[in-house]
Design a protein around this motif. Structure first.
Motif, PDB file in Angstrom:
ATOM      1  N   ALA A 170       0.813  -1.231   0.000  1.00 51.20           N
ATOM      2  CA  ALA A 170       0.000   0.000   0.000  1.00 51.20           C
ATOM      3  C   ALA A 170       0.835   1.265   0.000  1.00 51.20           C
ATOM      4  O   ALA A 170       0.436   2.272   0.574  1.00 51.20           O
ATOM      5  N   ALA A 171       1.979   1.239  -0.673  1.00 54.17           N
ATOM      6  CA  ALA A 171       2.838   2.425  -0.674  1.00 54.17           C
ATOM      7  C   ALA A 171       2.582   3.337  -1.863  1.00 54.17           C
ATOM      8  O   ALA A 171       3.024   4.480  -1.869  1.00 54.17           O
ATOM      9  N   GLY A 172       1.857   2.857  -2.874  1.00 55.72           N
ATOM     10  CA  GLY A 172       1.652   3.644  -4.082  1.00 55.72           C
ATOM     11  C   GLY A 172       0.231   4.139  -4.226  1.00 55.72           C
ATOM     12  O   GLY A 172      -0.386   4.618  -3.259  1.00 55.72           O
ATOM     13  N   ALA A 173      -0.316   4.003  -5.442  1.00 57.42           N
ATOM     14  CA  ALA A 173      -1.654   4.529  -5.726  1.00 57.42           C
ATOM     15  C   ALA A 173      -2.733   3.860  -4.882  1.00 57.42           C
ATOM     16  O   ALA A 173      -3.792   4.453  -4.645  1.00 57.42           O
ATOM     17  N   SER A 174      -2.477   2.645  -4.400  1.00 58.69           N
ATOM     18  CA  SER A 174      -3.474   1.952  -3.581  1.00 58.69           C
ATOM     19  C   SER A 174      -3.729   2.659  -2.254  1.00 58.69           C
ATOM     20  O   SER A 174      -4.750   2.430  -1.612  1.00 58.69           O
ATOM     21  N   ALA A 175      -2.806   3.508  -1.841  1.00 64.06           N
ATOM     22  CA  ALA A 175      -2.961   4.201  -0.556  1.00 64.06           C
ATOM     23  C   ALA A 175      -3.834   5.440  -0.661  1.00 64.06           C
ATOM     24  O   ALA A 175      -4.547   5.787   0.285  1.00 64.06           O
ATOM     25  N   GLY A 176      -3.796   6.126  -1.797  1.00 66.40           N
ATOM     26  CA  GLY A 176      -4.401   7.453  -1.850  1.00 66.40           C
ATOM     27  C   GLY A 176      -5.531   7.607  -2.835  1.00 66.40           C
ATOM     28  O   GLY A 176      -5.894   8.734  -3.189  1.00 66.40           O
ATOM     29  N   ASN A 177      -6.127   6.504  -3.293  1.00 70.53           N
ATOM     30  CA  ASN A 177      -7.208   6.659  -4.262  1.00 70.53           C
ATOM     31  C   ASN A 177      -8.504   7.071  -3.564  1.00 70.53           C
ATOM     32  O   ASN A 177      -8.549   7.211  -2.339  1.00 70.53           O
ATOM     33  N   ALA A 178      -9.542   7.235  -4.358  1.00 68.53           N
ATOM     34  CA  ALA A 178     -10.809   7.744  -3.811  1.00 68.53           C
ATOM     35  C   ALA A 178     -11.633   6.674  -3.102  1.00 68.53           C
ATOM     36  O   ALA A 178     -12.702   6.971  -2.571  1.00 68.53           O
ATOM     37  N   GLY A 179     -11.173   5.429  -3.105  1.00 70.55           N
ATOM     38  CA  GLY A 179     -11.850   4.385  -2.349  1.00 70.55           C
ATOM     39  C   GLY A 179     -13.104   3.842  -2.999  1.00 70.55           C
ATOM     40  O   GLY A 179     -13.897   3.174  -2.339  1.00 70.55           O
ATOM     41  N   ALA A 180     -13.287   4.063  -4.303  1.00 69.39           N
ATOM     42  CA  ALA A 180     -14.533   3.665  -4.962  1.00 69.39           C
ATOM     43  C   ALA A 180     -14.366   2.387  -5.768  1.00 69.39           C
ATOM     44  O   ALA A 180     -13.337   2.173  -6.420  1.00 69.39           O
ATOM     45  N   PHE A 181     -15.385   1.543  -5.724  1.00 65.91           N
ATOM     46  CA  PHE A 181     -15.535   0.445  -6.674  1.00 65.91           C
ATOM     47  C   PHE A 181     -16.478   0.957  -7.760  1.00 65.91           C
ATOM     48  O   PHE A 181     -17.699   0.811  -7.673  1.00 65.91           O
ATOM     49  N   ALA A 182     -15.897   1.566  -8.776  1.00 67.02           N
ATOM     50  CA  ALA A 182     -16.673   2.321  -9.764  1.00 67.02           C
ATOM     51  C   ALA A 182     -17.143   1.412 -10.889  1.00 67.02           C
ATOM     52  O   ALA A 182     -16.793   1.590 -12.062  1.00 67.02           O
ATOM     53  N   PHE A 183     -17.981   0.424 -10.555  1.00 65.00           N
ATOM     54  CA  PHE A 183     -18.394  -0.569 -11.540  1.00 65.00           C
ATOM     55  C   PHE A 183     -19.230   0.040 -12.671  1.00 65.00           C
ATOM     56  O   PHE A 183     -19.365  -0.571 -13.734  1.00 65.00           O
ATOM     57  N   THR A 184     -19.793   1.197 -12.462  1.00 68.95           N
ATOM     58  CA  THR A 184     -20.584   1.843 -13.516  1.00 68.95           C
ATOM     59  C   THR A 184     -19.710   2.653 -14.474  1.00 68.95           C
ATOM     60  O   THR A 184     -20.205   3.153 -15.478  1.00 68.95           O
ATOM     61  N   ASP A 185     -18.427   2.775 -14.200  1.00 64.85           N
ATOM     62  CA  ASP A 185     -17.512   3.567 -15.027  1.00 64.85           C
ATOM     63  C   ASP A 185     -17.018   2.741 -16.207  1.00 64.85           C
ATOM     64  O   ASP A 185     -15.830   2.422 -16.305  1.00 64.85           O
ATOM     65  N   ILE A 186     -17.909   2.404 -17.117  1.00 66.67           N
ATOM     66  CA  ILE A 186     -17.563   1.487 -18.196  1.00 66.67           C
ATOM     67  C   ILE A 186     -16.993   2.189 -19.413  1.00 66.67           C
ATOM     68  O   ILE A 186     -16.400   1.544 -20.281  1.00 66.67           O
ATOM     69  N   GLN A 187     -17.141   3.499 -19.494  1.00 70.07           N
ATOM     70  CA  GLN A 187     -16.652   4.206 -20.674  1.00 70.07           C
ATOM     71  C   GLN A 187     -15.199   4.612 -20.491  1.00 70.07           C
ATOM     72  O   GLN A 187     -14.812   5.129 -19.437  1.00 70.07           O
ATOM     73  N   PRO A 188     -14.360   4.380 -21.491  1.00 70.57           N
ATOM     74  CA  PRO A 188     -12.931   4.680 -21.344  1.00 70.57           C
ATOM     75  C   PRO A 188     -12.664   6.177 -21.265  1.00 70.57           C
ATOM     76  O   PRO A 188     -13.421   6.983 -21.814  1.00 70.57           O
ATOM     77  N   ALA A 235      -0.322  -7.891 -15.181  1.00 68.87           N
ATOM     78  CA  ALA A 235      -1.588  -7.412 -14.606  1.00 68.87           C
ATOM     79  C   ALA A 235      -1.357  -5.987 -14.111  1.00 68.87           C
ATOM     80  O   ALA A 235      -1.154  -5.742 -12.927  1.00 68.87           O
ATOM     81  N   PHE A 236      -1.374  -5.040 -15.045  1.00 71.17           N
ATOM     82  CA  PHE A 236      -1.100  -3.647 -14.673  1.00 71.17           C
ATOM     83  C   PHE A 236      -1.757  -2.702 -15.672  1.00 71.17           C
ATOM     84  O   PHE A 236      -2.281  -3.117 -16.702  1.00 71.17           O
ATOM     85  N   GLY A 237      -1.719  -1.408 -15.353  1.00 69.46           N
ATOM     86  CA  GLY A 237      -2.246  -0.400 -16.270  1.00 69.46           C
ATOM     87  C   GLY A 237      -3.717  -0.102 -16.101  1.00 69.46           C
ATOM     88  O   GLY A 237      -4.386   0.311 -17.045  1.00 69.46           O
ATOM     89  N   HIS A 238      -4.241  -0.252 -14.889  1.00 70.17           N
ATOM     90  CA  HIS A 238      -5.674  -0.063 -14.645  1.00 70.17           C
ATOM     91  C   HIS A 238      -6.084   1.400 -14.508  1.00 70.17           C
ATOM     92  O   HIS A 238      -7.274   1.686 -14.360  1.00 70.17           O
ATOM     93  N   GLY A 239      -5.130   2.318 -14.542  1.00 73.74           N
ATOM     94  CA  GLY A 239      -5.480   3.736 -14.444  1.00 73.74           C
ATOM     95  C   GLY A 239      -6.208   4.077 -13.163  1.00 73.74           C
ATOM     96  O   GLY A 239      -5.733   3.799 -12.069  1.00 73.74           O
ATOM     97  N   HIS A 240      -7.404   4.674 -13.309  1.00 72.47           N
ATOM     98  CA  HIS A 240      -8.216   5.057 -12.154  1.00 72.47           C
ATOM     99  C   HIS A 240      -8.941   3.863 -11.513  1.00 72.47           C
ATOM    100  O   HIS A 240      -9.609   4.030 -10.499  1.00 72.47           O
ATOM    101  N   LEU A 241      -8.833   2.685 -12.109  1.00 70.62           N
ATOM    102  CA  LEU A 241      -9.741   1.593 -11.764  1.00 70.62           C
ATOM    103  C   LEU A 241      -9.051   0.381 -11.137  1.00 70.62           C
ATOM    104  O   LEU A 241      -9.583  -0.726 -11.164  1.00 70.62           O
ATOM    105  N   GLY A 242      -7.890   0.579 -10.545  1.00 69.35           N
ATOM    106  CA  GLY A 242      -7.180  -0.543  -9.940  1.00 69.35           C
ATOM    107  C   GLY A 242      -7.956  -1.199  -8.815  1.00 69.35           C
ATOM    108  O   GLY A 242      -8.116  -2.423  -8.775  1.00 69.35           O
ATOM    109  N   LEU A 243      -8.443  -0.404  -7.883  1.00 66.52           N
ATOM    110  CA  LEU A 243      -9.255  -0.949  -6.790  1.00 66.52           C
ATOM    111  C   LEU A 243     -10.519  -1.592  -7.354  1.00 66.52           C
ATOM    112  O   LEU A 243     -10.878  -2.722  -6.989  1.00 66.52           O
ATOM    113  N   THR A 244     -11.196  -0.892  -8.243  1.00 64.03           N
ATOM    114  CA  THR A 244     -12.446  -1.388  -8.826  1.00 64.03           C
ATOM    115  C   THR A 244     -12.269  -2.759  -9.466  1.00 64.03           C
ATOM    116  O   THR A 244     -13.090  -3.660  -9.279  1.00 64.03           O
ATOM    117  N   GLN A 245     -11.203  -2.924 -10.221  1.00 64.36           N
ATOM    118  CA  GLN A 245     -11.027  -4.130 -11.019  1.00 64.36           C
ATOM    119  C   GLN A 245     -10.095  -5.154 -10.374  1.00 64.36           C
ATOM    120  O   GLN A 245      -9.739  -6.159 -11.001  1.00 64.36           O
TER     121      GLN A 245
END
Length: 416
Positions: free
Chosen positions: A41-59, A377-387
């Motif tokens: 949890a030292a990188g982006a996993s520490a400071g994201n918005a905490g959302a599981f944005a399953f409705t964010d289907i558009q790139p 398994a990388f490159g999830h952008g804003h959606l790492g937690l979500t996916q």
């Protein structure tokens, strides 16, 4: 007892995606070691918005962004910026991004993203139950707000796409928004509420809990900066900055924004870039926040976490080496004060992190060209937690010889 000299799998990266994959592999009976340059949890996993944005289907790569980008890029503190010192370096990535915005490619990306979102949502709650983290899940929805009828109408095409994919939402007037989230400034006249939007109590605490669970069930986490991979007979050697070599039968590369540097060592050039995300986390009593609120026209969100109120988002395409520009955090906080007049802005903690992003807004999930023993398994952008849970399922399927739960052709690391 795990064989510490040669585990079945080495996972490179102790963020939420890497640890989720490690736990999924462990659940299949494999011995797993996780290596990370800084620890869990030292990188982006520490400071994201905490959302599981399953409705964010558009790139992110879409015609809508192309229309907004020129205006946004004129504001150095706006929702999208490219520091002048980095503009030349990122030009090839931006060209790929522009190409990915064609209608046909956006439709294909949306379809692939939807499949991964559906899998991730289906896998999430069983994964939370297995890892003892179910109590951290929140189901408070998301409210997207619009300044005036024109901005609202401009959003309707996107909601039509979501409707076609079965996503539940409802449009609201000012009174409807106030019933869900009191305290919005009157400039916001329209809104859309998505009740199926989940969040986690705190993304850093969640990722640390995954690390604790992994270790408690026999996994090993070591702090080490991986600099190279070397395919060998029967496995893969993992080389660290100290010159040490660790060997495993298989490797999962999930090192976030640093992943492409490691993939190059086995001859694979993947156009990964870094979206530098900024936020400020305020004390818990800063505002009576009842749902996550998205200010889409300004590129940021405000989220209630167990550890405070987080104001963050926006995109700065600035690479890994430029110093943070915390004026971006301050600009978002000033806007949040104007948009939520009762917000108390004192006592906040600023943060900047690297979101690993590919130009078509889809992650790289699949085997390396050089050897099938390395899975990316990388490159999830804003959606790492979500996916994360869906990606973990796919990785576990690949490494145990099963057909992945969804078609992963669109996520091929070789698609570029």
């Amino acid at each position: 007892m795990q064989n510490k000299t040669q585990p079945d799998v080495i996972v490179i990266g102790a963020g939420v995606v890497g640890l989720s994959a490690a736990l999924a592999l462990q659940a299949r009976g494999l011995s797993v070691t996780v290596l990370d340059r800084e620890g869990p949890a030292a990188g982006a996993s520490a400071g994201n918005a905490g959302a599981f944005a399953f409705t964010d289907i558009q790139p992110l790569a879409s015609p809508g962004i192309l229309r907004k980008a020129p205006k946004w890029l004129l504001d150095p503190l706006g929702p999208l910026s490219v520091p002048p010192a980095y503009a030349l370096q990122i030009a090839p990535w931006m060209l790929r991004f522009w190409r990915a915005c064609s209608p046909g490619r956006v439709a294909a990306s949306t379809s692939a993203q939807t499949a991964l979102m559906d899998l991730s949502k289906a896998e999430l709650e069983p994964f939370l139950q297995r890892t003892g983290t179910a109590s951290m899940l929140r189901k408070e929805g998301n409210l997207q707000v619009y300044e005036g009828e024109a901005e609202f109408k401009a959003s309707l095409a996107g909601w039509k796409v979501r409707e076609m994919h079965g996503i539940e939402f409802r449009h609201l007037d000012a009174a409807g928004m106030a019933a869900i989230q009191p305290g919005l400034a009157p400039r916001f006249t329209h809104g859309t509420f998505t009740p199926g939007w989940f969040s986690i109590a705190d993304p850093k605490l969640y990722t640390l809990a995954l690390a604790e669970r992994f270790q408690a069930t026999g996994g090993e986490i070591d702090r080490a900066e991986v600099t190279a991979l070397r395919p060998v007979e029967g496995g893969v050697d993992v080389v660290t900055a100290e010159g040490k070599v660790r060997r495993a039968a298989q490797v999962v590369l999930s090192a976030g924004a640093f992943s492409h540097q490691i993939s190059r060592t086995i001859g694979e050039s993947i156009p990964l870039e870094t979206e530098r995300g900024y936020n400020t986390t305020l004390p818990s009593d800063a505002f009576d926040l009842r749902t996550q609120v998205t200010f889409g026209g300004h590129g940021f969100v405000i989220t209630r976490l167990s550890t405070g109120i987080r104001v963050g988002g926006a995109v700065e395409l600035g690479g890994l080496k430029l110093p943070p520009n915390f004026r971006r955090s301050e600009a978002m906080l000033q806007k949040a004060q104007a948009f939520l007049p009762g917000l108390k802005s004192q006592g906040g903690v600023q943060w900047m992190g690297f979101r690993p992003s590919l130009p078509d807004s889809l992650p790289a999930i699949g085997r390396a060209r050089a050897t099938p023993r390395v899975v990316y398994a990388f490159g999830h952008g804003h959606l790492g937690l979500t996916q994360s849970a869906g990606t973990a399922r796919i990785v576990a399927d690949l490494l145990t010889g099963q057909t992945p739960a969804i078609d992963i052709a669109s996520f091929s690391p070789q698609r570029f």
